[in-house]
Design a protein around this motif. Structure first.
Motif, PDB file in Angstrom:
ATOM      1  N   GLN A  58       0.812  -1.225   0.000  1.00 46.62           N
ATOM      2  CA  GLN A  58       0.000   0.000   0.000  1.00 46.62           C
ATOM      3  C   GLN A  58       0.842   1.271   0.000  1.00 46.62           C
ATOM      4  O   GLN A  58       0.350   2.339  -0.339  1.00 46.62           O
ATOM      5  N   HIS A  59       2.109   1.166   0.369  1.00 47.72           N
ATOM      6  CA  HIS A  59       2.976   2.356   0.431  1.00 47.72           C
ATOM      7  C   HIS A  59       3.307   2.823  -0.994  1.00 47.72           C
ATOM      8  O   HIS A  59       3.681   2.025  -1.847  1.00 47.72           O
ATOM      9  N   THR A  60       3.190   4.109  -1.230  1.00 45.07           N
ATOM     10  CA  THR A  60       3.333   4.642  -2.596  1.00 45.07           C
ATOM     11  C   THR A  60       4.736   4.492  -3.180  1.00 45.07           C
ATOM     12  O   THR A  60       4.880   4.522  -4.400  1.00 45.07           O
ATOM     13  N   ARG A  63       7.322  -0.357  -5.266  1.00 47.28           N
ATOM     14  CA  ARG A  63       7.027  -0.514  -6.689  1.00 47.28           C
ATOM     15  C   ARG A  63       7.047  -1.958  -7.182  1.00 47.28           C
ATOM     16  O   ARG A  63       6.506  -2.256  -8.234  1.00 47.28           O
ATOM     17  N   TYR A  95      -0.864  -3.168  -3.430  1.00 47.37           N
ATOM     18  CA  TYR A  95      -0.357  -2.302  -4.491  1.00 47.37           C
ATOM     19  C   TYR A  95      -1.496  -1.600  -5.230  1.00 47.37           C
ATOM     20  O   TYR A  95      -1.394  -0.414  -5.545  1.00 47.37           O
ATOM     21  N   GLN A  98      -2.861   1.559  -3.464  1.00 47.65           N
ATOM     22  CA  GLN A  98      -1.995   2.729  -3.294  1.00 47.65           C
ATOM     23  C   GLN A  98      -2.746   4.008  -3.643  1.00 47.65           C
ATOM     24  O   GLN A  98      -3.414   4.070  -4.667  1.00 47.65           O
ATOM     25  N   GLY A  99      -2.616   5.000  -2.794  1.00 52.61           N
ATOM     26  CA  GLY A  99      -3.189   6.308  -3.062  1.00 52.61           C
ATOM     27  C   GLY A  99      -4.692   6.393  -2.900  1.00 52.61           C
ATOM     28  O   GLY A  99      -5.301   7.388  -3.239  1.00 52.61           O
TER      29      GLY A  99
END
Length: 100
Positions: A58-60, A63, A95, A98-99
């Protein structure tokens, strides 16, 4: 576990532009299968691993992710292989969040 993951990600967030996550399947307790070459008693439960990689995903700045230390030839009943596949799916779930 959650606070440890958040703390690690925030520390990295200040130091790097991109985070690449490697999941060593030896982190799992040996009772979850024999497919991780040096898994030992006292390791993580699969649900803990799934939650951890989803949270990391979940962390932006995170990658990509890969899996290491998995030997399908030694796996019994494909338990570790299935856990690895679920780990990838858990990461992808995070993923995709995210955001949001």
């Amino acid at each position: 576990m959650e606070s440890t993951i958040h703390q690690a990600l925030e520390t990295l967030n200040e130091e790097v532009d991109t985070i690449y996550l490697t999941v060593d399947m030896d982190v799992l307790d040996i009772t979850n299968g024999a497919g991780a070459p040096v898994a030992a008693p006292g390791g993580m439960y699969t649900a803990e691993l799934f939650d951890a990689v989803q949270l990391a995903g979940q962390h932006t700045k995170v990658r990509a992710m890969d899996i290491v230390c998995l030997d399908p030839r030694k796996d019994i009943g494909e338990m570790h292989v299935k856990a690895a596949a679920h780990t990838i799916l858990s990461f992808l779930t995070g993923y995709c969040q995210q955001g949001k």
